[in-house]
Enzyme design. Sequence first.
Site, PDB file in Angstrom:
ATOM      1  N   GLN A 232      -2.459   3.272   2.536  1.00  0.00           N
ATOM      2  CA  GLN A 232      -4.022   3.516   1.868  1.00  0.00           C
ATOM      3  C   GLN A 232      -4.164   3.074   0.450  1.00  0.00           C
ATOM      4  OE1 GLN A 232      -5.670   7.179   3.517  1.00  0.00           O
ATOM      5  NE2 GLN A 232      -5.438   6.642   5.666  1.00  0.00           N
ATOM      6  N   SER A 262      -4.821  -0.873   2.382  1.00  0.00           N
ATOM      7  CA  SER A 262      -6.309  -0.774   3.196  1.00  0.00           C
ATOM      8  C   SER A 262      -7.170   0.009   2.327  1.00  0.00           C
ATOM      9  CB  SER A 262      -5.761   0.072   4.667  1.00  0.00           C
ATOM     10  OG  SER A 262      -5.040   1.017   4.310  1.00  0.00           O
ATOM     11  N   GLU A 263      -6.995   0.850   1.465  1.00  0.00           N
ATOM     12  CA  GLU A 263      -8.024   1.757   1.019  1.00  0.00           C
ATOM     13  C   GLU A 263      -7.713   1.833  -0.570  1.00  0.00           C
ATOM     14  OE1 GLU A 263      -8.594   5.558   3.097  1.00  0.00           O
ATOM     15  OE2 GLU A 263      -8.212   4.190   5.054  1.00  0.00           O
ATOM     16  N   LEU A 264      -7.646   0.977  -1.490  1.00  0.00           N
ATOM     17  CA  LEU A 264      -7.220   0.815  -2.755  1.00  0.00           C
ATOM     18  C   LEU A 264      -8.183   1.481  -3.707  1.00  0.00           C
ATOM     19  CD1 LEU A 264      -4.629   0.344  -4.691  1.00  0.00           C
ATOM     20  CD2 LEU A 264      -5.609  -1.862  -4.772  1.00  0.00           C
TER      21      LEU A 264
END
EC number: 3.2.1.8
Length: 387
Positions: A232, A262-264
């Site tokens: 993430q 995926s979720e920086l």
Amino acid sequence: MKNLIFNVISAAAFSTVLALAVSPALAEGLADAYQDKFHIGTAISPGSLFDKEVMQLVNAEFNSVTAETNMKLRHLAASQRTYDFNWSDRFVAQGLANKQFVVGHTLIWHRSLPAWFFQQPDGARPSRAQLLASMRQHIYTLVGRYRGQVNGWDVVNEAFNFDGAFRSSPWLDIIGEDYIEHAFAFAHQADPEAELYYNDYGLVNPQKQEAVVALIKRMQKKGIPVHAVGIQGHYSLSYPDLQTLDNTIARFAKLGVKVMISELDVSVLPFPGPEERGEDAEIDSKRAQQLDPYPEQLPDEVMSQFTQRYVDLFCVFLKHHAAISRVTFWGVSDARSWRNDWPLTDRTDYPLLFDRELKPKPVHQELIKLASSYQKVCPLTGNNKDE
Ligand code: 9MR
């Protein structure tokens, strides 16, 4: 003579105009700069989708979009057995229209669950077989609707604790550990072309990492399709350590799956202690100020640290560009970032590349430059070859 001078001047002016027009620093968005490395994505929050200015920026800068909230079960199916696809239809259509790589998020999670899903009409808990059937129904409904349109799905999200044990959830408690394998199998049946992901945070943690590595190996052995692991990337100015991140990416890549960040986001705020979190926490006003130190604007010095931190992180990502398929920021601008409300609510954080007025921060240009200069600039790659 006069004419010649005029011609020379106009030729010079023309070439300046030409240079401006094609100058990568001016013409390129982030995704263009990383075109031959990996997709650059962003999460689309519920409100962003209807905000023209935000979506213009998204379409100029990003070539992948993830649904931040509105494809989660509770948002799609708040009430008994009726799905509301208004938001997600529009999200997918706009992604397709802009030729973006569209990511569905997330099919199976322990959060954002509507109570009705885990109750029989008589109020009783469903059996394993019943829950498996409704899980299949949900996955078929959603993945089937966007078959051939959504390119990849976060199939299972955050299934492990930090100690590597399976996280308790209605899925685990009622179906058992194999709920994960079933979810991937159902998603594959619903759209055999879609990429399927396992997505989690804290994967630099050795025990959690071990558990996910074991899961991927198990699924590979059983022939259950899993195409990538989403790391993430909810980070801070100091967490995680770069070498640990580097090793983590390398470890997953070795399994033969793609790796995605995926979720920086990068929080610049102090992290509160455990006793300072939760509804009953007592925080006096002095401490409250320390925990929310930049309510008006970010001081230049912290902005520089923030820029450097993203550059350092991207040095690691670029080193592994052959294994990394996508780097997605968890949001577009600081204004709507979830980090303003976690782990404490109502703070002013600055975790993304665009400020509250949607203006690019200095880090934006730095990351664009880095895409072509990283082999010279990055300490980790140095003279080493790319991996
Ligand atoms: O950023 C998301 C926030 O706006 C939502 O309220 C929340 C609940 O749906 O989910 C947040 O996104 C989470 C993501 O789905 C999974 N990884 C952690 C993210 C931050 O909590």
